[in-house]
Design a protein around this motif. Structure first.
Motif, PDB file in Angstrom:
ATOM      1  N   THR A 236     -23.342 -34.047  17.720  1.00 48.40           N
ATOM      2  CA  THR A 236     -22.439 -32.774  18.002  1.00 48.40           C
ATOM      3  C   THR A 236     -22.276 -32.809  19.708  1.00 48.40           C
ATOM      4  O   THR A 236     -21.887 -31.367  19.820  1.00 48.40           O
ATOM      5  CB  THR A 236     -23.176 -31.395  17.570  1.00 48.40           C
ATOM      6  N   SER A 237     -22.512 -33.698  20.179  1.00 50.78           N
ATOM      7  CA  SER A 237     -22.317 -33.544  21.784  1.00 50.78           C
ATOM      8  C   SER A 237     -20.816 -33.848  22.228  1.00 50.78           C
ATOM      9  O   SER A 237     -20.101 -33.609  23.123  1.00 50.78           O
ATOM     10  CB  SER A 237     -23.176 -34.476  22.362  1.00 50.78           C
ATOM     11  N   LYS A 238     -20.223 -34.381  21.178  1.00 48.81           N
ATOM     12  CA  LYS A 238     -18.984 -34.735  21.577  1.00 48.81           C
ATOM     13  C   LYS A 238     -17.771 -34.397  20.240  1.00 48.81           C
ATOM     14  O   LYS A 238     -18.458 -34.489  19.211  1.00 48.81           O
ATOM     15  CB  LYS A 238     -18.591 -36.161  22.016  1.00 48.81           C
ATOM     16  N   PRO A 239     -16.597 -34.008  20.497  1.00 48.94           N
ATOM     17  CA  PRO A 239     -15.667 -33.697  19.231  1.00 48.94           C
ATOM     18  C   PRO A 239     -15.434 -34.837  18.464  1.00 48.94           C
ATOM     19  O   PRO A 239     -15.388 -36.148  18.955  1.00 48.94           O
ATOM     20  CB  PRO A 239     -14.483 -33.222  19.924  1.00 48.94           C
ATOM     21  N   HIS A 240     -15.105 -34.576  17.050  1.00 45.66           N
ATOM     22  CA  HIS A 240     -14.603 -35.889  16.226  1.00 45.66           C
ATOM     23  C   HIS A 240     -13.641 -35.385  15.465  1.00 45.66           C
ATOM     24  O   HIS A 240     -13.029 -34.223  14.867  1.00 45.66           O
ATOM     25  CB  HIS A 240     -15.655 -35.943  15.209  1.00 45.66           C
ATOM     26  N   PRO A 241     -12.496 -36.199  15.429  1.00 44.34           N
ATOM     27  CA  PRO A 241     -11.189 -35.773  14.806  1.00 44.34           C
ATOM     28  C   PRO A 241     -11.435 -35.347  13.551  1.00 44.34           C
ATOM     29  O   PRO A 241     -10.762 -34.292  13.111  1.00 44.34           O
ATOM     30  CB  PRO A 241     -10.553 -37.101  14.733  1.00 44.34           C
ATOM     31  N   ALA A 242     -12.257 -35.577  12.516  1.00 39.59           N
ATOM     32  CA  ALA A 242     -12.325 -35.203  11.273  1.00 39.59           C
ATOM     33  C   ALA A 242     -12.765 -33.768  11.291  1.00 39.59           C
ATOM     34  O   ALA A 242     -12.345 -32.898  10.656  1.00 39.59           O
ATOM     35  CB  ALA A 242     -13.341 -35.911  10.506  1.00 39.59           C
TER      36      ALA A 242
ATOM     37  N   LEU B 133      -6.132 -35.502  27.340  1.00 34.53           N
ATOM     38  CA  LEU B 133      -7.083 -34.741  26.765  1.00 34.53           C
ATOM     39  C   LEU B 133      -8.051 -35.572  26.019  1.00 34.53           C
ATOM     40  O   LEU B 133      -9.376 -35.551  26.265  1.00 34.53           O
ATOM     41  CB  LEU B 133      -6.933 -33.415  26.272  1.00 34.53           C
ATOM     42  N   TYR B 134      -7.533 -36.425  25.083  1.00 33.29           N
ATOM     43  CA  TYR B 134      -8.504 -37.216  24.256  1.00 33.29           C
ATOM     44  C   TYR B 134      -9.061 -38.375  25.326  1.00 33.29           C
ATOM     45  O   TYR B 134     -10.284 -38.481  24.946  1.00 33.29           O
ATOM     46  CB  TYR B 134      -7.594 -37.873  23.029  1.00 33.29           C
ATOM     47  N   LYS B 135      -8.388 -38.839  25.949  1.00 32.03           N
ATOM     48  CA  LYS B 135      -8.849 -39.957  26.787  1.00 32.03           C
ATOM     49  C   LYS B 135     -10.141 -39.419  27.602  1.00 32.03           C
ATOM     50  O   LYS B 135     -11.073 -40.113  27.719  1.00 32.03           O
ATOM     51  CB  LYS B 135      -7.842 -40.627  27.684  1.00 32.03           C
ATOM     52  N   ALA B 136     -10.015 -38.373  28.061  1.00 36.58           N
ATOM     53  CA  ALA B 136     -10.925 -37.643  29.035  1.00 36.58           C
ATOM     54  C   ALA B 136     -12.390 -37.315  28.234  1.00 36.58           C
ATOM     55  O   ALA B 136     -13.242 -37.333  28.694  1.00 36.58           O
ATOM     56  CB  ALA B 136     -10.813 -36.358  29.647  1.00 36.58           C
ATOM     57  N   ARG B 137     -12.178 -37.304  26.886  1.00 35.67           N
ATOM     58  CA  ARG B 137     -13.053 -37.200  25.960  1.00 35.67           C
ATOM     59  C   ARG B 137     -13.882 -38.302  25.121  1.00 35.67           C
ATOM     60  O   ARG B 137     -14.391 -38.599  24.393  1.00 35.67           O
ATOM     61  CB  ARG B 137     -12.945 -36.111  24.740  1.00 35.67           C
ATOM     62  N   GLY B 138     -13.073 -39.658  25.725  1.00 34.40           N
ATOM     63  CA  GLY B 138     -13.706 -40.675  25.259  1.00 34.40           C
ATOM     64  C   GLY B 138     -12.876 -41.184  23.940  1.00 34.40           C
ATOM     65  O   GLY B 138     -13.514 -42.013  23.235  1.00 34.40           O
ATOM     66  N   MET B 139     -11.828 -40.631  23.637  1.00 30.98           N
ATOM     67  CA  MET B 139     -11.165 -41.002  22.294  1.00 30.98           C
ATOM     68  C   MET B 139      -9.608 -41.340  22.465  1.00 30.98           C
ATOM     69  O   MET B 139      -9.152 -41.156  23.533  1.00 30.98           O
ATOM     70  CB  MET B 139     -11.129 -39.723  21.481  1.00 30.98           C
ATOM     71  N   THR B 140      -8.936 -41.851  21.545  1.00 29.38           N
ATOM     72  CA  THR B 140      -8.008 -42.597  21.765  1.00 29.38           C
ATOM     73  C   THR B 140      -6.630 -41.252  20.835  1.00 29.38           C
ATOM     74  O   THR B 140      -7.043 -41.026  19.850  1.00 29.38           O
ATOM     75  CB  THR B 140      -7.577 -43.708  20.923  1.00 29.38           C
ATOM     76  N   LEU B 141      -5.570 -41.192  21.609  1.00 32.30           N
ATOM     77  CA  LEU B 141      -4.562 -40.402  20.664  1.00 32.30           C
ATOM     78  C   LEU B 141      -3.059 -41.433  21.010  1.00 32.30           C
ATOM     79  O   LEU B 141      -2.616 -41.057  22.299  1.00 32.30           O
ATOM     80  CB  LEU B 141      -4.369 -39.083  21.229  1.00 32.30           C
TER      81      LEU B 141
END
Length: 269
Positions: A13-19, A207-215
């Motif tokens: 729960t420390s970082k967001p998840h797309p699902a 924004l996704y990249k800053a959270r360590g995710m890809t969009l």
């Protein structure tokens, strides 16, 4: 289910998840403050985030109904997301009670709620696989315990590929999965685009990249390439809302502009 105990699931729960963000957009309760925070940041870029989720969900309903009405009895749904009724198997089994459905996702919270995905009709079957979409061989092997790969299968990649960059092998993933499907199978795909508001799209990707995710938002032409070698069902790669609206679940959305997502269904010769 594939050997997992939902009670033992550990959810980060420390970082967001797309699902979980998708669940929040749909009005669900299976998300955390970190998911809501990022979802609200995305709404600040495009206030129709909830509409985008609802339009994508409605496309899934229509495409699944169309496939079941056209004789498909097996479904492989990768990137399932948190269960939201009606789920894909419920749509398929209303038309074809003997439909067999395999779901796959990598978010532990989906596993924790997977029992909702396993309420099959007596005539049909449902199964859930906990696996990363980037491991197609693992998915295909596990799916083979429920699905007959000598008979047509509908492969659903819904709102999934925009989380995979080209360098992560998005095209190769699709090719590998489709390669294993027999003739008469279908690829069902939906994908968010930046075609209509490139500036907001670029900010969302950052924004996704800053959270360590890809969009990785793709153009209509780029989405169409995923269907290479397949026979697109009319109207081809269209706005998600424009794919056979006569089949139901037409979503009323705010504003006059298009909801920025493409979708298509194509048959493997």
């Amino acid at each position: 289910m594939t050997g997992h105990d939902p009670r033992a699931v550990e959810i980060d729960t420390s970082k967001p998840h797309p699902a979980r963000m998708y669940d929040w957009f749909l009005g669900g309760k299976d998300n955390y403050p970190v998911d809501e925070q990022m979802a609200r940041q995305l709404l600040a870029l495009d206030a129709r985030g909830r509409d985008m989720a609802r339009v994508n969900r409605a496309f899934m309903h229509r495409a699944t109904r169309w496939l079941a009405e056209n004789g498909i009895r097996q479904f492989l749904d990768i990137g399932t997301g948190i269960p939201t009724e009606p789920n894909l198997h419920q749509i398929a089994q209303r038309t074809a009670p003997d439909a067999r459905v395999v779901y796959c996702d990598n978010d532990p919270i989906v596993l924790a709620h997977a029992a909702a995905l396993l309420r099959s009709t007596p005539e049909g079957a449902t199964e859930y696989i906990q696996a990363d979409a980037r491991r197609p061989d693992v998915i295909l092997e596990a799916a083979g315990s429920v699905l007959d790969f000598d008979e047509p299968i509908a492969l659903s990649l819904l709102a999934l590929l925009h989380f995979l960059d080209d360098e992560d092998g998005a095209a190769e993933l699709v090719d590998r999965l489709v390669e294993r499907l027999p003739s008469g199978s279908y690829l069902v795909l939906s994908h968010t685009t930046g075609d209509f508001d490139p500036d907001s799209a670029a900010r969302a990707s950052a924004l996704y990249k800053a959270r360590g995710m890809t969009l990785r938002l793709r153009s209509r032409a780029e989405v169409t390439t995923f269907f290479g070698g397949l026979e697109l069902v009319e109207p081809g790669v269209s706005l998600s809302a424009d794919w056979h609206p006569e089949l139901g679940e037409v979503v009323e959305v705010a504003g006059d502009g298009p909801i920025p997502g493409y979708a298509g269904v194509a048959r493997k010769p």
